[in-house]
Design an enzyme around this catalytic site. Structure first.
Site, PDB file in Angstrom:
ATOM      1  N   HIS A 130       5.600   5.802  -6.027  1.00  0.00           N
ATOM      2  CA  HIS A 130       4.430   6.606  -5.673  1.00  0.00           C
ATOM      3  C   HIS A 130       4.734   7.294  -4.348  1.00  0.00           C
ATOM      4  CE1 HIS A 130      -0.127   6.347  -4.378  1.00  0.00           C
ATOM      5  NE2 HIS A 130       0.279   7.595  -4.527  1.00  0.00           N
TER       6      HIS A 130
ATOM      7  N   MET B 130       5.668   6.285   2.018  1.00  0.00           N
ATOM      8  CA  MET B 130       4.734   7.015   2.906  1.00  0.00           C
ATOM      9  C   MET B 130       5.504   7.655   4.052  1.00  0.00           C
ATOM     10  SD  MET B 130       1.750   4.188   3.251  1.00  0.00           S
ATOM     11  CE  MET B 130       0.877   3.561   1.832  1.00  0.00           C
TER      12      MET B 130
ATOM     13  N   ASP C 144       5.375   2.134  -2.815  1.00  0.00           N
ATOM     14  CA  ASP C 144       4.630   3.137  -2.058  1.00  0.00           C
ATOM     15  C   ASP C 144       5.478   3.731  -0.943  1.00  0.00           C
ATOM     16  OD1 ASP C 144       1.953   3.067  -3.244  1.00  0.00           O
ATOM     17  OD2 ASP C 144       1.921   0.985  -2.566  1.00  0.00           O
TER      18      ASP C 144
ATOM     19  N   SER D 148      -2.664  -6.217  -2.379  1.00  0.00           N
ATOM     20  CA  SER D 148      -3.089  -7.444  -1.699  1.00  0.00           C
ATOM     21  C   SER D 148      -3.614  -8.494  -2.670  1.00  0.00           C
ATOM     22  CB  SER D 148      -4.113  -7.132  -0.611  1.00  0.00           C
ATOM     23  OG  SER D 148      -4.954  -6.100  -0.995  1.00  0.00           O
TER      24      SER D 148
ATOM     25  N   GLY E 122      -2.917  -0.652   2.361  1.00  0.00           N
ATOM     26  CA  GLY E 122      -3.353  -1.651   1.400  1.00  0.00           C
ATOM     27  C   GLY E 122      -4.629  -2.309   1.902  1.00  0.00           C
ATOM     28  N   GLY E 123      -5.251  -3.076   1.034  1.00  0.00           N
ATOM     29  CA  GLY E 123      -6.392  -3.902   1.445  1.00  0.00           C
ATOM     30  C   GLY E 123      -7.694  -3.174   1.666  1.00  0.00           C
TER      31      GLY E 123
ATOM     32  N   HIS F 177       5.379  -1.460  -8.266  1.00  0.00           N
ATOM     33  CA  HIS F 177       4.850  -0.225  -7.671  1.00  0.00           C
ATOM     34  C   HIS F 177       5.358  -0.100  -6.237  1.00  0.00           C
ATOM     35  CE1 HIS F 177       1.896   3.054  -7.322  1.00  0.00           C
ATOM     36  NE2 HIS F 177       1.621   2.581  -6.113  1.00  0.00           N
TER      37      HIS F 177
ATOM     38  N   MET G 145      -6.503   7.777  -7.551  1.00  0.00           N
ATOM     39  CA  MET G 145      -6.592   6.910  -6.364  1.00  0.00           C
ATOM     40  C   MET G 145      -8.029   6.382  -6.255  1.00  0.00           C
ATOM     41  SD  MET G 145      -3.585   6.697  -5.043  1.00  0.00           S
ATOM     42  CE  MET G 145      -4.146   5.608  -3.723  1.00  0.00           C
TER      43      MET G 145
ATOM     44  N   MET H 170       3.836   9.300  -1.412  1.00  0.00           N
ATOM     45  CA  MET H 170       2.750   9.819  -0.573  1.00  0.00           C
ATOM     46  C   MET H 170       3.412  10.571   0.567  1.00  0.00           C
ATOM     47  SD  MET H 170       0.338   6.481  -0.748  1.00  0.00           S
ATOM     48  CE  MET H 170       1.695   5.512  -1.377  1.00  0.00           C
TER      49      MET H 170
ATOM     50  N   ASP I  68      -5.149   2.888  -8.443  1.00  0.00           N
ATOM     51  CA  ASP I  68      -4.443   2.316  -7.295  1.00  0.00           C
ATOM     52  C   ASP I  68      -5.405   2.229  -6.121  1.00  0.00           C
ATOM     53  OD1 ASP I  68      -2.584   1.580  -5.385  1.00  0.00           O
ATOM     54  OD2 ASP I  68      -1.391   3.420  -5.518  1.00  0.00           O
ATOM     55  N   GLY I  69      -5.644   0.985  -5.670  1.00  0.00           N
ATOM     56  CA  GLY I  69      -6.468   0.773  -4.488  1.00  0.00           C
ATOM     57  C   GLY I  69      -7.675  -0.096  -4.784  1.00  0.00           C
TER      58      GLY I  69
ATOM     59  N   GLY J 103      -2.764   5.362   1.956  1.00  0.00           N
ATOM     60  CA  GLY J 103      -2.205   5.138   3.285  1.00  0.00           C
ATOM     61  C   GLY J 103      -2.113   3.673   3.648  1.00  0.00           C
TER      62      GLY J 103
ATOM     63  N   SER K 207       1.942  -3.814  -6.100  1.00  0.00           N
ATOM     64  CA  SER K 207       2.443  -2.910  -5.053  1.00  0.00           C
ATOM     65  C   SER K 207       3.095  -3.728  -3.951  1.00  0.00           C
ATOM     66  CB  SER K 207       1.292  -2.100  -4.464  1.00  0.00           C
ATOM     67  OG  SER K 207       1.701  -1.560  -3.217  1.00  0.00           O
TER      68      SER K 207
HETATM   69  C1  DX5 Z   1      -2.380   2.856  -0.964  1.00  0.00           C
HETATM   70  C2  DX5 Z   1      -1.237   2.514  -1.883  1.00  0.00           C
HETATM   71  C3  DX5 Z   1      -1.507   1.348  -2.735  1.00  0.00           C
HETATM   72  C4  DX5 Z   1      -1.749   0.061  -1.994  1.00  0.00           C
HETATM   73  C5  DX5 Z   1      -2.806  -0.697  -2.767  1.00  0.00           C
HETATM   74  O1  DX5 Z   1      -2.094   4.011  -0.290  1.00  0.00           O
HETATM   75  O2  DX5 Z   1      -0.931   3.604  -2.729  1.00  0.00           O
HETATM   76  O3  DX5 Z   1      -0.522   1.182  -3.760  1.00  0.00           O
HETATM   77  O4  DX5 Z   1      -0.610  -0.741  -1.855  1.00  0.00           O
HETATM   78  O5  DX5 Z   1      -3.170  -1.818  -2.047  1.00  0.00           O
HETATM   79  P1  DX5 Z   1      -4.392  -2.736  -2.463  1.00  0.00           P
HETATM   80  O6  DX5 Z   1      -4.167  -3.174  -3.894  1.00  0.00           O
HETATM   81  O7  DX5 Z   1      -4.311  -3.848  -1.484  1.00  0.00           O
HETATM   82  O8  DX5 Z   1      -5.633  -1.897  -2.343  1.00  0.00           O
HETATM   83 ZN    ZN Z   2       0.400   3.291  -4.542  1.00  0.00          ZN
END
Ligand code: DX5
Ligand code: ZN
Length: 215
Positions: free
Chosen positions: A65, A36, A34, A198, A143-144, A32, A136, A67, A175-176, A141, A7
């Site tokens: 993706h 938002m 994201d 991450s 990462g990390g 990937h 999910m 969101m 994802d996540g 929303g 991502s």
């Molecule tokens: C979260 C995103 C993810 C995010 C995952 O809302 O959809 O794709 O980038 O990040 P990590 O792998 O750091 O949890």
């Molecule tokens: Zn995602």
């Protein structure tokens, strides 16, 4: 066949094209992306112009993706920017069946994402119409965040439902919070597309990071 989808939310936006080339050279299967909108999720990332500008960096699949609220309003721009597949959130779609078919009418594979609290049953009457389901494993929303282990039975139940329906071809994406620790758990439960932000982009050796997710 397990796919790894780094991502780019966790990449250095100041050199996004280079970051995507690095993920490609390190063995990624999909990129990937994201998107938002600061309404569906409490964060704002980027949209079609950014995606279009990094499209020449790789020939890998751009896995978008969304969101966002009213995701269907973005489909034409995402398609023009070079999206290869689109995933919408069930929670953002009043007319999910229609929305899934709008994606397919554009000639793209259609994915539906479920937030952690959303039951699988919302998919009961569209399971035959989707190419991918995104479970999910964090609240979307950011990462990390930490992997929610309560999603493992959900993944397992979904794989069972798809097998019972004669649709083992439908991808289950997670994802996540995906790391070398959580990847074997989700794969064992039935996931076959792993998103990792991450863990991959935060690693000094991205090739080893991606390889470690394959187990
Ligand atoms: C979260 C995103 C993810 C995010 C995952 O809302 O959809 O794709 O980038 O990040 P990590 O792998 O750091 O949890
Ligand atoms: Zn995602």
């Amino acid at each position: 066949m397990l796919k790894i989808a780094p991502s780019i939310l966790a990449a250095d936006f100041a050199k996004l094209g280079e970051e995507i080339r690095s993920a490609d050279a390190s063995g990624a299967d999909w990129i990937h992306i994201d998107v938002m909108d600061n309404h569906f999720v409490p964060n704002l990332s980027f949209g079609a112009p950014v995606i279009q500008s990094v499209r020449p960096a790789t020939r890998l699949t751009f896995d978008v993706h969304l969101m966002t609220e009213k995701p269907e309003t973005l489909f034409p721009a995402m398609m023009d920017a070079g999206a290869d597949r689109l995933t919408v959130h069930a929670e953002a779609c009043t007319h999910l069946h229609r929305t899934v078919h709008q994606i397919r009418e554009l000639g793209l594979p259609a994915g539906v994402a479920l937030n952690p609290h959303t039951p699988l049953s919302v998919l009961d009457y569209v399971l035959g119409d989707v190419d991918l389901i995104l479970i999910m494993t964090v609240n979307p929303g950011f990462g990390g965040q930490s992997f929610i282990s309560g999603m493992l039975p959900k993944i397992r139940e979904l794989r069972g439902k798809l097998n019972a329906l004669g649709r083992p071809d439908v991808d289950i994406q997670v994802d996540g919070g995906i790391t070398d620790q959580t990847a074997p758990l989700v794969v064992e439960a039935g996931a076959n597309v792993l998103v990792a932000g991450s863990y991959v982009f935060g690693s000094s050796d991205r090739r080893s990071a991606i390889a470690s997710l394959r187990g």
